[in-house]
Design a protein around this motif. Structure first.
Motif, PDB file in Angstrom:
ATOM      1  N   LYS A  26       3.308   6.999  12.082  1.00 34.07           N
ATOM      2  CA  LYS A  26       3.698   5.704  11.507  1.00 34.07           C
ATOM      3  C   LYS A  26       2.484   4.980  10.934  1.00 34.07           C
ATOM      4  O   LYS A  26       2.511   4.484   9.806  1.00 34.07           O
ATOM      5  CB  LYS A  26       4.382   4.847  12.573  1.00 34.07           C
ATOM      6  CG  LYS A  26       4.589   3.375  12.199  1.00 34.07           C
ATOM      7  CD  LYS A  26       5.418   3.212  10.935  1.00 34.07           C
ATOM      8  CE  LYS A  26       6.855   3.633  11.158  1.00 34.07           C
ATOM      9  NZ  LYS A  26       7.660   3.403   9.925  1.00 34.07           N
ATOM     10  N   LYS A  28      -0.481   6.278  10.152  1.00 34.02           N
ATOM     11  CA  LYS A  28      -1.080   7.031   9.056  1.00 34.02           C
ATOM     12  C   LYS A  28      -0.310   6.801   7.762  1.00 34.02           C
ATOM     13  O   LYS A  28      -0.898   6.657   6.685  1.00 34.02           O
ATOM     14  CB  LYS A  28      -1.132   8.519   9.409  1.00 34.02           C
ATOM     15  CG  LYS A  28      -2.200   8.851  10.430  1.00 34.02           C
ATOM     16  CD  LYS A  28      -2.228  10.334  10.780  1.00 34.02           C
ATOM     17  CE  LYS A  28      -3.320  10.622  11.808  1.00 34.02           C
ATOM     18  NZ  LYS A  28      -3.343  12.056  12.192  1.00 34.02           N
ATOM     19  N   ASP A  29       1.014   6.746   7.849  1.00 30.49           N
ATOM     20  CA  ASP A  29       1.821   6.448   6.671  1.00 30.49           C
ATOM     21  C   ASP A  29       1.538   5.041   6.167  1.00 30.49           C
ATOM     22  O   ASP A  29       1.422   4.801   4.964  1.00 30.49           O
ATOM     23  CB  ASP A  29       3.309   6.599   7.012  1.00 30.49           C
ATOM     24  CG  ASP A  29       4.208   6.128   5.881  1.00 30.49           C
ATOM     25  OD1 ASP A  29       4.230   6.783   4.815  1.00 30.49           O
ATOM     26  OD2 ASP A  29       4.891   5.096   6.049  1.00 30.49           O
ATOM     27  N   ASN A  32      -1.699   4.949   4.362  1.00 25.83           N
ATOM     28  CA  ASN A  32      -1.558   5.539   3.035  1.00 25.83           C
ATOM     29  C   ASN A  32      -0.997   4.517   2.047  1.00 25.83           C
ATOM     30  O   ASN A  32      -1.466   4.392   0.909  1.00 25.83           O
ATOM     31  CB  ASN A  32      -0.647   6.761   3.111  1.00 25.83           C
ATOM     32  CG  ASN A  32      -0.496   7.443   1.764  1.00 25.83           C
ATOM     33  OD1 ASN A  32      -1.466   7.872   1.150  1.00 25.83           O
ATOM     34  ND2 ASN A  32       0.740   7.551   1.291  1.00 25.83           N
ATOM     35  N   ARG A  33      -0.012   3.739   2.491  1.00 25.61           N
ATOM     36  CA  ARG A  33       0.577   2.709   1.619  1.00 25.61           C
ATOM     37  C   ARG A  33      -0.416   1.598   1.292  1.00 25.61           C
ATOM     38  O   ARG A  33      -0.380   1.006   0.220  1.00 25.61           O
ATOM     39  CB  ARG A  33       1.827   2.123   2.279  1.00 25.61           C
ATOM     40  CG  ARG A  33       3.053   3.031   2.198  1.00 25.61           C
ATOM     41  CD  ARG A  33       4.252   2.344   2.815  1.00 25.61           C
ATOM     42  NE  ARG A  33       4.402   2.681   4.227  1.00 25.61           N
ATOM     43  CZ  ARG A  33       4.966   1.881   5.119  1.00 25.61           C
ATOM     44  NH1 ARG A  33       5.387   0.678   4.777  1.00 25.61           N
ATOM     45  NH2 ARG A  33       5.098   2.267   6.374  1.00 25.61           N
TER      46      ARG A  33
END
Length: 426
Positions: A26, A28-29, A32-33
């Motif tokens: 969660k 890491k995502d 990325n955003r």
């Protein structure tokens, strides 16, 4: 011989590690955003890094570090926090010279502090953190705070409280420091031994003392907000405006100082107000640290970041009764009867795995019914049955464990068939 895990550490077993993996995925995502890139630093560093970077007046450096001397007579320390290591890597690898700035980094990893172990506070614990280096824009302070809040909220937490404060710039802190010394000097002998030393070296740390938290002088201590110069006031107001624009609720706490020496300007903590969470409510904290890069040998570079404890995050999820949507189902399980079938199952299992399909089989020579029970325990979506008849006809009997329906599938079509049904195509 003591063969148990050391005090203050824990084993994370299957059934629990999946929760950790979900939380890590969660964040890491989320990074990325927000356009943050991962950095991985050594678990141990030269002791001087933390003495200089964290501050020799902090409890971490004075009482909590795991420090040892190696065979080269060098003093090394297991990292107690992540920021100093990240900034050291930033300086050593000259990331300040990259064309795209600010440098936005995140990390996951174990940290080590010699503390009294208690629920949610271990001697080895895992931190997730971010650092944004190279911008003095109040908007990036708000971005860092918003990333932390977003992570908690997207995992389902609702009983959250964001507390913010400003520690001001160097001039503001110097004026406040002098005021604190004047305020606490008459009460010096009434303070704990640590605070008596802090009064001389870093009086701001007195406000963070747990032992003297109920001393009457704490209530009347001068607030940093009273000593902010115009530039610091404008900076803090800009941070609050950005948070207001994003709809992020906060409370200003004049006594929030954070526990590390390198903070200035924005400081913040996120707390859980969930019933039954415990006496220690802090989930994460961070702030701005202009000056730390220079202290570690780099060019003048502003920075801001935060870190959270994964252990305390999982505690908060439990306190709010939040179940993470974990995928605990196995795609396929081979049930084979007979030596030839077992041998063929080895080959087919390998073929399916190479094709990206999750599959397992029996390795204990269990009976037919016992293999089906294993498939049930593993929550297999499909059971692939092989026996003498199937081997002779070069087919696999594929059973849908949800509907109970069965279908015979040729060996050469098994991969494509399972790929389609697992995508929901049949």
């Amino acid at each position: 011989m003591n063969m148990k895990a050391p005090r203050g550490t824990q084993d994370l077993l299957p059934g629990t590690t999946e929760k950790w993996q979900y939380v890590e995925a969660k964040f890491k995502d989320l990074c990325n955003r927000f356009n943050y890139s991962e950095i991985r630093t050594p678990i141990f560093e030269h002791t001087e890094l933390f003495q200089r970077g964290v501050g020799d007046t902090t409890d971490i450096v004075q009482k909590e570090m795991y420090t040892f001397t190696d065979r080269g007579d060098r003093s090394l320390t297991l990292r107690p926090e992540g920021t100093a290591s990240v900034v050291r890597a930033f300086v050593e690898n000259k990331l300040f010279g990259l064309p795209s700035q600010p440098t936005k980094l995140f990390y996951f990893g174990p940290m080590f502090r010699y503390e009294r172990p208690q629920q949610g506070r271990m001697r080895q614990f895992v931190q997730f953190g971010i650092e944004a280096l190279g911008s003095a824009d109040p908007a990036i302070d708000a971005e860092v705070i918003s990333l932390a809040m977003s992570g908690y909220q997207e995992l389902g937490l609702r009983s959250l409280k964001l507390v913010i404060n400003s520690l001001g710039d160097s001039e503001s802190r110097t004026n406040h420091r002098n005021a604190l010394i004047s305020h606490f000097e008459p009460h010096k002998e009434e303070l704990c031994g640590d605070c008596q030393l802090r009064l001389e070296k870093n009086p701001l740390r007195i406000l963070d003392c747990k032992k003297d938290s109920n001393h009457p002088a704490m209530e009347t201590a001068p607030s940093i907000l009273e000593y902010l110069n115009d530039e610091s006031k404008l900076y803090f107001e800009a941070v609050k405006i950005h948070l207001d624009q994003m709809g992020i609720a906060y409370v200003v706490d004049k006594n929030l100082v954070r526990g590390l020496d390198y903070y200035n300007h924005t400081a913040f903590e996120i707390m859980s107000e969930a019933e039954g969470f415990g006496a220690i409510t802090t989930l994460s904290g961070g702030g701005r640290y202009n000056g730390l890069v220079e202290d570690l040998g780099g060019p003048e570079t502003p920075g801001i970041g935060f870190a959270l404890s994964v252990e305390r995050l999982l505690m908060a999820l439990e306190a709010e009764g939040i179940e993470l949507p974990l995928n605990n189902k196995l795609d396929c399980y081979f049930v084979a009867l007979g030596e030839k079938a077992s041998s063929e199952a080895v080959r087919l299992t390998y073929e399916l795995r190479k094709a990206g399909i999750q599959v397992d089989k029996d390795y204990q020579d269990k009976k037919f019914k016992a293999q089906f029970k294993s498939a049930d325990r593993l929550n297999a979506k499909y059971v692939l049955v092989l026996g003498d008849d199937e081997i002779e006809n070069k087919i696999v009997n594929v059973k849908d464990m949800n509907s109970g329906e069965q279908e015979e599938v040729a060996f050469e079509q098994l991969v494509s068939y399972l790929q389609e049904v697992l995508r929901g195509g049949k």
